[in-house]
Design a protein around this motif. Structure first.
Motif, PDB file in Angstrom:
ATOM      1  N   ARG A   1     125.331  18.904  30.619  1.00 37.90           N
ATOM      2  CA  ARG A   1     126.066  20.387  30.481  1.00 37.90           C
ATOM      3  C   ARG A   1     124.898  20.773  29.803  1.00 37.90           C
ATOM      4  O   ARG A   1     124.734  22.543  30.064  1.00 37.90           O
ATOM      5  CB  ARG A   1     126.500  19.597  29.644  1.00 37.90           C
ATOM      6  CG  ARG A   1     127.262  20.952  29.538  1.00 37.90           C
ATOM      7  CD  ARG A   1     128.180  20.661  28.665  1.00 37.90           C
ATOM      8  NE  ARG A   1     129.050  21.918  27.687  1.00 37.90           N
ATOM      9  CZ  ARG A   1     130.332  22.886  27.786  1.00 37.90           C
ATOM     10  NH1 ARG A   1     130.582  21.846  29.286  1.00 37.90           N
ATOM     11  NH2 ARG A   1     130.235  23.823  27.094  1.00 37.90           N
ATOM     12  N   LYS A   2     123.798  20.646  29.268  1.00 35.90           N
ATOM     13  CA  LYS A   2     122.243  20.840  28.561  1.00 35.90           C
ATOM     14  C   LYS A   2     121.598  21.856  29.492  1.00 35.90           C
ATOM     15  O   LYS A   2     121.640  23.676  29.203  1.00 35.90           O
ATOM     16  CB  LYS A   2     122.022  20.170  27.901  1.00 35.90           C
ATOM     17  CG  LYS A   2     120.349  21.504  26.936  1.00 35.90           C
ATOM     18  CD  LYS A   2     119.673  20.273  25.683  1.00 35.90           C
ATOM     19  CE  LYS A   2     118.355  20.301  25.607  1.00 35.90           C
ATOM     20  NZ  LYS A   2     118.222  20.362  24.368  1.00 35.90           N
ATOM     21  N   GLU A   3     121.073  21.234  30.503  1.00 37.51           N
ATOM     22  CA  GLU A   3     120.145  22.059  31.798  1.00 37.51           C
ATOM     23  C   GLU A   3     120.860  23.093  32.211  1.00 37.51           C
ATOM     24  O   GLU A   3     120.968  23.626  32.429  1.00 37.51           O
ATOM     25  CB  GLU A   3     120.124  20.218  32.888  1.00 37.51           C
ATOM     26  CG  GLU A   3     119.265  19.757  31.806  1.00 37.51           C
ATOM     27  CD  GLU A   3     118.748  18.996  33.278  1.00 37.51           C
ATOM     28  OE1 GLU A   3     117.773  18.019  33.320  1.00 37.51           O
ATOM     29  OE2 GLU A   3     119.877  18.310  34.271  1.00 37.51           O
TER      30      GLU A   3
ATOM     31  N   ILE B   1     123.381  24.691  30.720  1.00 33.17           N
ATOM     32  CA  ILE B   1     123.698  26.360  30.301  1.00 33.17           C
ATOM     33  C   ILE B   1     122.136  27.117  30.196  1.00 33.17           C
ATOM     34  O   ILE B   1     122.085  28.399  30.475  1.00 33.17           O
ATOM     35  CB  ILE B   1     124.239  25.552  28.526  1.00 33.17           C
ATOM     36  CG1 ILE B   1     125.580  25.324  29.564  1.00 33.17           C
ATOM     37  CG2 ILE B   1     124.556  26.989  27.837  1.00 33.17           C
ATOM     38  CD1 ILE B   1     126.202  24.393  27.659  1.00 33.17           C
ATOM     39  N   GLN B   2     121.218  25.995  30.017  1.00 36.81           N
ATOM     40  CA  GLN B   2     119.815  26.741  29.778  1.00 36.81           C
ATOM     41  C   GLN B   2     119.504  27.141  31.310  1.00 36.81           C
ATOM     42  O   GLN B   2     118.740  28.682  31.190  1.00 36.81           O
ATOM     43  CB  GLN B   2     118.925  25.483  29.801  1.00 36.81           C
ATOM     44  CG  GLN B   2     118.875  24.870  28.067  1.00 36.81           C
ATOM     45  CD  GLN B   2     117.638  23.724  28.229  1.00 36.81           C
ATOM     46  OE1 GLN B   2     117.546  23.023  29.342  1.00 36.81           O
ATOM     47  NE2 GLN B   2     117.578  24.120  27.204  1.00 36.81           N
ATOM     48  N   THR B   3     119.677  27.203  32.330  1.00 40.29           N
ATOM     49  CA  THR B   3     119.646  27.541  33.773  1.00 40.29           C
ATOM     50  C   THR B   3     120.680  29.026  33.947  1.00 40.29           C
ATOM     51  O   THR B   3     120.013  29.606  34.045  1.00 40.29           O
ATOM     52  CB  THR B   3     119.984  26.877  34.516  1.00 40.29           C
ATOM     53  OG1 THR B   3     118.826  25.320  34.926  1.00 40.29           O
ATOM     54  CG2 THR B   3     119.599  27.633  36.014  1.00 40.29           C
ATOM     55  N   THR B   4     121.523  28.913  33.583  1.00 42.36           N
ATOM     56  CA  THR B   4     122.501  30.194  33.370  1.00 42.36           C
ATOM     57  C   THR B   4     122.003  31.344  32.252  1.00 42.36           C
ATOM     58  O   THR B   4     122.493  32.529  32.875  1.00 42.36           O
ATOM     59  CB  THR B   4     123.788  29.658  32.576  1.00 42.36           C
ATOM     60  OG1 THR B   4     124.534  28.929  33.681  1.00 42.36           O
ATOM     61  CG2 THR B   4     125.080  30.860  32.892  1.00 42.36           C
ATOM     62  N   VAL B   5     121.604  30.616  31.266  1.00 38.66           N
ATOM     63  CA  VAL B   5     120.799  31.651  30.129  1.00 38.66           C
ATOM     64  C   VAL B   5     119.597  32.158  30.881  1.00 38.66           C
ATOM     65  O   VAL B   5     119.349  33.927  30.821  1.00 38.66           O
ATOM     66  CB  VAL B   5     120.606  31.200  29.730  1.00 38.66           C
ATOM     67  CG1 VAL B   5     119.716  32.025  27.805  1.00 38.66           C
ATOM     68  CG2 VAL B   5     122.073  30.687  28.350  1.00 38.66           C
ATOM     69  N   ALA B   6     118.579  31.190  32.097  1.00 39.09           N
ATOM     70  CA  ALA B   6     117.859  31.758  32.309  1.00 39.09           C
ATOM     71  C   ALA B   6     118.353  33.599  33.602  1.00 39.09           C
ATOM     72  O   ALA B   6     116.959  34.008  34.044  1.00 39.09           O
ATOM     73  CB  ALA B   6     117.215  31.333  32.862  1.00 39.09           C
ATOM     74  N   VAL B   7     119.225  32.689  33.954  1.00 40.51           N
ATOM     75  CA  VAL B   7     119.468  34.072  35.185  1.00 40.51           C
ATOM     76  C   VAL B   7     119.868  34.570  34.618  1.00 40.51           C
ATOM     77  O   VAL B   7     120.360  36.055  35.057  1.00 40.51           O
ATOM     78  CB  VAL B   7     120.602  33.072  36.162  1.00 40.51           C
ATOM     79  CG1 VAL B   7     120.932  33.738  36.733  1.00 40.51           C
ATOM     80  CG2 VAL B   7     119.825  31.804  37.032  1.00 40.51           C
ATOM     81  N   PHE B   8     120.920  34.857  33.889  1.00 40.88           N
ATOM     82  CA  PHE B   8     121.728  35.974  33.170  1.00 40.88           C
ATOM     83  C   PHE B   8     120.559  36.881  32.501  1.00 40.88           C
ATOM     84  O   PHE B   8     120.034  38.044  32.424  1.00 40.88           O
ATOM     85  CB  PHE B   8     122.165  35.858  31.997  1.00 40.88           C
ATOM     86  CG  PHE B   8     124.270  36.023  32.368  1.00 40.88           C
ATOM     87  CD1 PHE B   8     124.373  36.413  33.482  1.00 40.88           C
ATOM     88  CD2 PHE B   8     124.861  34.303  32.141  1.00 40.88           C
ATOM     89  CE1 PHE B   8     125.282  36.380  34.031  1.00 40.88           C
ATOM     90  CE2 PHE B   8     126.023  34.210  33.120  1.00 40.88           C
ATOM     91  CZ  PHE B   8     126.587  34.617  33.853  1.00 40.88           C
TER      92      PHE B   8
END
Length: 126
Positions: free
Chosen positions: A86-88, A90-97
């Motif tokens: 879940r942490k990975e 969320i981190q990837t999603t935040v980086a894309v945004f």
């Protein structure tokens, strides 16, 4: 597992089965429109019945059995995949945004700069 370099030949019986399955599927779709005055549940039931009967007919052909075996192999392969935590995720999603926001700002700034150069400096329009 079969050799991928060996061509498999579909027999005449298998072609007839697949053709019949296609005809039954199309008949199910046609039934949906033929029963236009019937309740929606009956119309959807005709489509579902057509799909199920077509799948049952196709199941007994060699291509149908190969398709089922392929599906089973695919399910086994998905069990081997290491899914992100879940942490990975969320981190990837935040980086894309964040990247999307930075690119949007860059493109907006580039657009406004080109607009200013063309309209204000070169053409004199305001």
């Amino acid at each position: 597992m079969s050799n991928p370099n060996v061509e498999t030949v579909t027999s005449t019986a298998d072609r007839i089965k697949l053709g019949l399955a296609f005809v039954v599927f199309v008949a199910g779709l046609a039934g949906f429109y033929a029963f236009a005055n019937s309740p929606m549940i009956a119309r959807v039931g005709v489509i579902i019945a057509g799909i199920l009967v077509a799948l049952a007919i196709a199941w007994f052909s060699e291509p149908g059995r190969r398709l089922v075996a392929f599906g089973q192999d695919s399910v086994q392969e998905t069990r081997k995949v290491v899914w992100p935590s879940r942490k990975e995720t969320i981190q990837t999603t935040v980086a894309v945004f964040a990247f999307v926001v930075v690119m949007a700002l860059f493109l907006w700034l580039a657009d406004k700069t080109i607009e200013w150069v063309l309209y204000d400096l070169l053409l004199g329009w305001k």
